[in-house]
Design a protein around this motif. Structure first.
Motif, mmCIF file in Angstrom:
data_model
loop_
_atom_site.group_PDB
_atom_site.id
_atom_site.type_symbol
_atom_site.label_atom_id
_atom_site.label_comp_id
_atom_site.label_asym_id
_atom_site.label_seq_id
_atom_site.Cartn_x
_atom_site.Cartn_y
_atom_site.Cartn_z
ATOM 1 N N LEU A 139 -4.086 4.618 -2.408
ATOM 2 C CA LEU A 139 -3.131 3.582 -2.823
ATOM 3 C C LEU A 139 -2.475 2.792 -1.670
ATOM 4 N N VAL A 140 -1.882 3.488 -0.719
ATOM 5 C CA VAL A 140 -1.189 2.769 0.371
ATOM 6 C C VAL A 140 -2.206 1.990 1.205
ATOM 7 N N ASN A 141 -3.344 2.632 1.479
ATOM 8 C CA ASN A 141 -4.387 1.974 2.268
ATOM 9 C C ASN A 141 -4.913 0.738 1.526
ATOM 10 N N ALA B 278 -2.992 -6.692 1.093
ATOM 11 C CA ALA B 278 -1.905 -7.521 1.634
ATOM 12 C C ALA B 278 -2.389 -8.263 2.876
ATOM 13 N N VAL B 279 -3.121 -7.555 3.726
ATOM 14 C CA VAL B 279 -3.588 -8.155 4.980
ATOM 15 C C VAL B 279 -4.679 -9.195 4.704
ATOM 16 N N ASN B 280 -5.598 -8.875 3.781
ATOM 17 C CA ASN B 280 -6.769 -9.734 3.587
ATOM 18 C C ASN B 280 -6.607 -10.774 2.485
ATOM 19 N N ASP B 281 -5.984 -10.382 1.345
ATOM 20 C CA ASP B 281 -5.873 -11.311 0.209
ATOM 21 C C ASP B 281 -4.484 -11.931 0.112
ATOM 22 N N ARG B 282 -3.483 -11.231 0.683
ATOM 23 C CA ARG B 282 -2.064 -11.657 0.625
ATOM 24 C C ARG B 282 -1.522 -11.639 -0.799
ATOM 25 N N PHE B 283 -2.221 -10.934 -1.736
ATOM 26 C CA PHE B 283 -1.860 -11.029 -3.145
ATOM 27 C C PHE B 283 -2.302 -9.770 -3.893
ATOM 28 N N ILE B 284 -1.429 -9.237 -4.760
ATOM 29 C CA ILE B 284 -1.816 -8.110 -5.635
ATOM 30 C C ILE B 284 -1.205 -8.323 -7.017
ATOM 31 N N VAL B 285 -1.990 -7.985 -8.055
ATOM 32 C CA VAL B 285 -1.422 -7.890 -9.404
ATOM 33 C C VAL B 285 -1.284 -6.395 -9.701
ATOM 34 N N LEU B 286 -0.058 -5.948 -9.991
ATOM 35 C CA LEU B 286 0.217 -4.527 -10.200
ATOM 36 C C LEU B 286 0.196 -4.175 -11.679
ATOM 37 N N PHE B 287 -0.342 -3.008 -12.004
ATOM 38 C CA PHE B 287 -0.105 -2.464 -13.346
ATOM 39 C C PHE B 287 0.728 -1.195 -13.189
ATOM 40 N N GLU B 288 1.452 -0.837 -14.229
ATOM 41 C CA GLU B 288 2.349 0.334 -14.185
ATOM 42 C C GLU B 288 3.151 0.331 -12.877
ATOM 43 N N ALA B 289 3.748 -0.836 -12.595
ATOM 44 C CA ALA B 289 4.384 -1.062 -11.294
ATOM 45 C C ALA B 289 5.559 -0.134 -11.023
ATOM 46 N N HIS B 290 6.168 0.401 -12.096
ATOM 47 C CA HIS B 290 7.338 1.275 -11.892
ATOM 48 C C HIS B 290 6.949 2.749 -11.827
ATOM 49 N N LYS C 31 5.089 1.831 -7.217
ATOM 50 C CA LYS C 31 4.113 0.893 -6.636
ATOM 51 C C LYS C 31 4.807 -0.403 -6.225
ATOM 52 N N LEU C 32 5.799 -0.797 -7.043
ATOM 53 C CA LEU C 32 6.554 -2.015 -6.722
ATOM 54 C C LEU C 32 7.307 -1.846 -5.397
ATOM 55 N N GLU C 33 7.975 -0.700 -5.250
ATOM 56 C CA GLU C 33 8.716 -0.438 -4.003
ATOM 57 C C GLU C 33 7.755 -0.353 -2.813
ATOM 58 N N LEU C 34 6.572 0.204 -3.050
ATOM 59 C CA LEU C 34 5.576 0.273 -1.973
ATOM 60 C C LEU C 34 5.216 -1.141 -1.507
ATOM 61 N N CYS C 35 5.004 -2.039 -2.476
ATOM 62 C CA CYS C 35 4.677 -3.426 -2.113
ATOM 63 C C CYS C 35 5.822 -4.067 -1.325
ATOM 64 N N GLN C 36 7.070 -3.757 -1.722
ATOM 65 C CA GLN C 36 8.221 -4.315 -0.986
ATOM 66 C C GLN C 36 8.227 -3.824 0.463
ATOM 67 N N ARG C 37 7.864 -2.523 0.641
ATOM 68 C CA ARG C 37 7.806 -1.981 2.015
ATOM 69 C C ARG C 37 6.701 -2.673 2.822
ATOM 70 N N ILE C 38 5.564 -2.923 2.166
ATOM 71 C CA ILE C 38 4.453 -3.589 2.869
ATOM 72 C C ILE C 38 4.863 -5.012 3.232
ATOM 73 N N ALA C 39 5.567 -5.669 2.296
ATOM 74 C CA ALA C 39 5.979 -7.064 2.524
ATOM 75 C C ALA C 39 6.933 -7.194 3.720
ATOM 76 N N GLN C 40 7.647 -6.098 4.037
ATOM 77 C CA GLN C 40 8.517 -6.146 5.227
ATOM 78 C C GLN C 40 7.691 -6.358 6.498
ATOM 79 N N GLN C 41 6.408 -5.939 6.445
ATOM 80 C CA GLN C 41 5.562 -6.077 7.640
ATOM 81 C C GLN C 41 4.476 -7.146 7.474
#
Ligand SMILES: NC(=O)c1ccc[n+]([C@@H]2O[C@H](COP(=O)([O-])OP(=O)(O)OC[C@H]3O[C@@H](n4cnc5c(N)ncnc54)[C@H](O)[C@@H]3O)[C@@H](O)[C@H]2O)c1
Length: 310
Positions: free
Chosen positions: A179-181, A187-199, A240-250
């Motif tokens: 998941l994190v990988n 994020a690095v290659n597409d700059r975009f994700i659609v999340l399911f079961e984001a919470h 998963k949503l919080e994970l994306c927020q952490r990735i977006a910080q970088q």
């Protein structure tokens, strides 16, 4: 000690094996190299390292290797629910039958340290909280068989089961399906994700902290044996949503949206307690942020560009 690592050329194994060698152990790896990975190139020069190309399902391959070991770390597996669903026969024979066969050949004194999974916790209790005593509700073939082999493992007088959280970080045999990988790669290659079961919340752990858990288990075996331990990063029980927020910080121009377009096969949504292993003195050394930074660096090398010029 003489340590047999099955599946030692895998994502975890190719990080663990050099650490075991550096700690002074003699390490034999058996792996069928099913991903054509050359992930142990960097340890071939070590005289304490032996390598066997073989299949853990074949008794004639495994019997002499098991007999020569003080410690066995069985990592060989069809890993993850999607792979097991695609090849259930390969999955059952490797993840279950080969472990059953191994258990028939180990002597009571031989030590086994085995990774299992926390996927089987399903959705936890009403607060989604899980510790090692929480009921298991495996859904996928992968999780069902991991639960069965853990039960079998606990019949052995010298075994430790590590219920690993979802692992992240760079490895010589890279997996970008974790998941994190996966999210960081997108994020690095597409700059975009659609999340399911984001919470849905999961727990995560750096691959090097997994290796540190195995070394900790070896060093403290007498005190830790015959027990099951969750192994995760206590600061990373996040959605998963919080994970994306952490990735977006970088990765600042990373965009993520939510849509009802998928379902996790094991309905993993839980907060996992790692208090039991922490009470034995184990501490993680890598934060989620460290792993994301490392992955961004690593993904400047790994590109899926076989059919394009860039
Ligand atoms: N990575 C995770 O997030 C995670 C989480 C929990 C548990 N685990 C467990 O850790 C172990 C290692 O996982 P990984 O992430 O390194 O996966 P991986 O797929 O990278 O490694 C599995 C290794 O086993 C080998 N293998 C597969 N079938 C074989 C066979 N029949 N004979 C010989 N070798 C065979 C593969 O070639 C590969 O090197 C597995 O048991 C997995 O269930 C991993």
């Amino acid at each position: 000690m003489k340590i047999l690592v099955t599946g030692g050329a895998g994502y975890i194994g190719s990080v663990l094996v050099p650490e075991l060698l550096a700690a002074g152990h003699e390490v034999t790896v058996v792996d069928n190299f099913m991903y054509r990975q050359a992930s142990l190139n960097h340890v071939c020069a070590d005289p304490n390292f032996k390598l066997v190309r073989g299949d853990v399902r074949i008794e004639a391959v495994m019997k002499p290797l098991i007999a020569a070991a003080d410690v066995i770390i069985p990592l060989a597996a069809y890993v993850g629910a999607p792979l097991c669903a695609r090849d259930p026969i390969g999955a059952t024979t490797t993840n279950h039958d080969a472990i059953e066969m191994m258990m028939q050949h180990v002597s009571p004194e031989q030590r086994i340290l085995m990774p299992t999974t926390n996927s089987a916790y399903g959705t936890g209790d009403e607060k989604n909280y899980c510790d090692e005593n929480s009921p298991l509700r495996p859904i996928s073939l992968y999780a069902i068989e991991k639960v069965k082999v853990e039960q079998r493992l606990m019949e052995h007088p010298n075994a430790i089961s590590f219920r690993l959280a979802t692992v992240f970080g760079m490895s010589p045999r890279m997996r970008i399906d974790l998941l994190v990988n996966d999210f960081t790669y997108r994020a690095v290659n597409d700059r975009f994700i659609v999340l399911f079961e984001a919470h849905f919340k999961r727990n995560y752990i750096h691959v090097r902290d997994v290796c540190r858990a195995f070394l900790h288990g070896l060093a403290n075996f007498e005190a830790m044996r015959n027990q099951i331990y969750n192994v995760g990063l206590s600061s990373a029980n996040i959605s998963k949503l919080e994970l994306c927020q952490r990735i977006a910080q970088q990765v600042p121009d990373f965009t993520f949206l939510e849509a009802p377009l998928g379902k996790d096969p094991d309905q993993r949504n839980y907060v996992v307690s790692n208090a039991k292993i922490e009470a034995t003195g184990y501490r993680t050394a890598y934060r989620l942020e460290d792993g994301i930074r490392e992955l961004i660096k690593g993904f400047t090398m790994l590109r899926n560009n076989s059919y394009g010029n860039v």
